[in-house]
Design an enzyme around this catalytic site. Structure first.
Site, PDB file in Angstrom:
ATOM      1  CE  LYS A 115      68.881  46.214  47.333  1.00 22.74           C
ATOM      2  NZ  LYS A 115      68.379  45.282  48.334  1.00 22.74           N
ATOM      3  CE  LYS A 206      67.444  52.263  50.706  1.00 24.37           C
ATOM      4  NZ  LYS A 206      66.461  51.263  50.606  1.00 24.37           N
ATOM      5  CE  LYS A 209      69.771  46.028  56.614  1.00 23.99           C
ATOM      6  NZ  LYS A 209      68.926  44.924  57.015  1.00 23.99           N
TER       7      LYS A 209
HETATM    8  P1  TYM Z   1      65.349  46.188  54.740  1.00 27.95           P
HETATM    9  O1  TYM Z   1      65.989  45.020  55.400  1.00 27.95           O
HETATM   10  O2  TYM Z   1      66.130  46.937  53.713  1.00 27.95           O
HETATM   11  O3  TYM Z   1      64.880  47.236  55.829  1.00 27.95           O
HETATM   12  C1  TYM Z   1      64.076  46.879  56.953  1.00 27.95           C
HETATM   13  C2  TYM Z   1      63.120  48.016  57.295  1.00 27.95           C
HETATM   14  O4  TYM Z   1      63.869  49.224  57.517  1.00 27.95           O
HETATM   15  C3  TYM Z   1      63.372  50.274  56.695  1.00 27.95           C
HETATM   16  N1  TYM Z   1      64.508  51.123  56.277  1.00 27.95           N
HETATM   17  C4  TYM Z   1      64.527  52.453  56.415  1.00 27.95           C
HETATM   18  N2  TYM Z   1      63.644  53.333  56.911  1.00 27.95           N
HETATM   19  C5  TYM Z   1      63.987  54.650  56.917  1.00 27.95           C
HETATM   20  N3  TYM Z   1      65.181  55.110  56.442  1.00 27.95           N
HETATM   21  C6  TYM Z   1      66.103  54.268  55.932  1.00 27.95           C
HETATM   22  N4  TYM Z   1      67.269  54.729  55.487  1.00 27.95           N
HETATM   23  C7  TYM Z   1      65.791  52.874  55.895  1.00 27.95           C
HETATM   24  N5  TYM Z   1      66.474  51.763  55.459  1.00 27.95           N
HETATM   25  C8  TYM Z   1      65.665  50.707  55.698  1.00 27.95           C
HETATM   26  C9  TYM Z   1      62.750  49.560  55.492  1.00 27.95           C
HETATM   27  O5  TYM Z   1      61.777  50.386  54.870  1.00 27.95           O
HETATM   28  C10 TYM Z   1      62.159  48.326  56.135  1.00 27.95           C
HETATM   29  O6  TYM Z   1      60.869  48.594  56.655  1.00 27.95           O
HETATM   30  N6  TYM Z   1      62.357  43.925  51.420  1.00 27.95           N
HETATM   31  C11 TYM Z   1      62.462  44.348  52.817  1.00 27.95           C
HETATM   32  C12 TYM Z   1      62.306  43.219  53.799  1.00 27.95           C
HETATM   33  C13 TYM Z   1      61.027  42.489  53.652  1.00 27.95           C
HETATM   34  C14 TYM Z   1      59.729  42.917  54.043  1.00 27.95           C
HETATM   35  C15 TYM Z   1      58.860  41.848  53.713  1.00 27.95           C
HETATM   36  C16 TYM Z   1      59.249  44.070  54.655  1.00 27.95           C
HETATM   37  C17 TYM Z   1      60.891  41.247  53.106  1.00 27.95           C
HETATM   38  N7  TYM Z   1      59.599  40.850  53.135  1.00 27.95           N
HETATM   39  C18 TYM Z   1      57.485  41.940  53.961  1.00 27.95           C
HETATM   40  C19 TYM Z   1      57.872  44.151  54.902  1.00 27.95           C
HETATM   41  C20 TYM Z   1      57.006  43.098  54.555  1.00 27.95           C
HETATM   42  C21 TYM Z   1      63.845  44.946  53.014  1.00 27.95           C
HETATM   43  O7  TYM Z   1      64.780  44.631  52.324  1.00 27.95           O
HETATM   44  O8  TYM Z   1      63.948  45.766  54.117  1.00 27.95           O
END
Ligand code: TYM
Length: 344
Positions: A115, A206, A209
């Site tokens: 990022k 991947k 968003k």
């Molecule tokens: P975020 O918002 O990017 O994504 C949310 C969840 O979706 C999963 N994910 C995917 N899984 C498979 N293929 C993909 N292309 C894909 N894109 C996203 C992510 O692995 C995630 O589980 N930092 C985290 C949010 C967060 C969090 C936490 C998660 C903040 N605090 C504590 C777990 C525990 C994030 O940005 O996820």
């Protein structure tokens, strides 16, 4: 069992989020309720400010994401559903853990490197310390299991490292000099298939968003025509489908589409290939599109209805926030005390 996980409310829920994480959230919510445990799911709105953002969009996306999660099957009576902002203990614990987290650990985070790119000097401090907040998110509730997609595995390992070091350095000692843990070491739960759903335009990056092309992802808010159109235009190769998974090696786009089909149909990749062996994408894509439309249509209809009722969405967040604050209080108090910080 205590399940905790989060998602950034920075845009639409897409198929990667759904297959990689949210579907597991729903499944685990029921398992955990049956066993007398607790699940907490939250919108990581504090994480969302680590990148440039428009405040009005963040507020609107936060409510939309609540509607999307409920439409996917998160039940606010079974799970605690809230946004981080409502529980100041997340931000407080982040600071308290910042004395334990090491610069070297954060420097190794691949998401930070991706990022920030070449412009590290211009990246926000929040983007760098983001994984410490993520560690606070789960340690605050003594999470035992954290259902996430593959891309969050490294952040979870960091949370365990922080917890372990904190427990060793500051855990109150018993008469034998053994440290009692302040934090539970959480375990990542990653689905066996579709843990990493790839972009429809490029099988090596991947689904995300933040991809500027909406054609790269299936949003859970897409209607049937949009889904069919995106699948039809998805990048593929001219070969026919092989009879078993091994034959997909080196064919990233083909492997991605077959993996999505398998995850949506709830079967193994080999079973999908047994059905489509020898067929080209002219036959496979319409079948995949129809499967997606059939499975996502009920979620889409529910989302459209729920998103209208802003008062009901706010009420869900308020109630969830209140329950989460109560659960967070003992761990926060124990952390202040372990560090020798006097709260009066
Ligand atoms: P975020 O918002 O990017 O994504 C949310 C969840 O979706 C999963 N994910 C995917 N899984 C498979 N293929 C993909 N292309 C894909 N894109 C996203 C992510 O692995 C995630 O589980 N930092 C985290 C949010 C967060 C969090 C936490 C998660 C903040 N605090 C504590 C777990 C525990 C994030 O940005 O996820």
């Amino acid at each position: 069992m205590r399940i905790v996980s989060g998602i950034q409310p920075t845009g639409n829920l897409h198929l990667g989020n759904y297959l990689g994480a949210i579907r597991n959230w729903v499944k685990m919510q029921d398992e955990v309720a049956a066993s007398g445990g607790q699940s907490l799911y939250f919108l990581a709105d504090l994480h969302a400010i680590s990148m440039p953002h428009v405040p009005a969009d963040l507020a609107a996306n936060t409510r939309e994401m609540v509607a999307a999660l409920v439409a996917c099957g998160i039940d606010p009576d079974k799970s605690i559903l809230f946004n981080q902002t409502q529980v100041p203990a997340h931000a407080e614990l982040q600071w308290l853990l910042s004395g334990t987290a090491r610069m070297g650990w954060l420097n190794r985070m691949t998401q930070w490197k991706d990022k920030a790119g070449k412009n590290r000097e211009g990246a926000s401090v929040a983007l760098f310390t983001y994984p410490v907040l993520q560690a606070a998110d789960v340690l605050l509730y003594q999470a035992t299991h954290v259902p996430v997609g593959e891309d969050q595995k490294q952040h979870l390992e960091l949370a365990r490292d922080i917890a372990q070091k904190f427990n060793n350095d500051f855990g109150p000692k018993d008469e034998n000099g053994e440290a009692a843990p302040v934090f539970t070491l959480p375990e990542a739960i990653i689905p066996p298939e579709a843990a990493r759903v790839m972009s429809l335009r490029d099988g090596t990056s991947k689904m995300s968003k933040s991809d500027p092309s909406d054609m790269s992802r299936i949003n859970l808010t897409d209607d049937a025509d949009t889904i069919m159109g995106k699948v039809k235009k998805a990048k593929t190769d001219p070969e026919v489908l092989p009879g078993e998974a091994k034959g997909l090696e080196g064919r990233a786009e083909a492997a991605n589409l077959v993996g999505i089909y398998a995850a949506m149909a709830g079967c193994a990749v080999d079973a999908v290939l047994a059905e489509f062996e020898g067929k080209g994408f002219g036959a496979f894509k319409p079948a995949l599109g129809e499967l997606l439309v059939a499975k996502l249509a009920p979620i889409n209809a529910c989302f459209i209805e729920l998103r209208q009722d802003r008062a009901a969405l706010d009420a869900i967040l308020r109630a969830g926030g209140e329950r989460a604050r109560a659960l967070a209080a003992p761990t926060l108090a124990a952390t202040y005390e372990a560090l020798g910080l006097v709260r009066g």
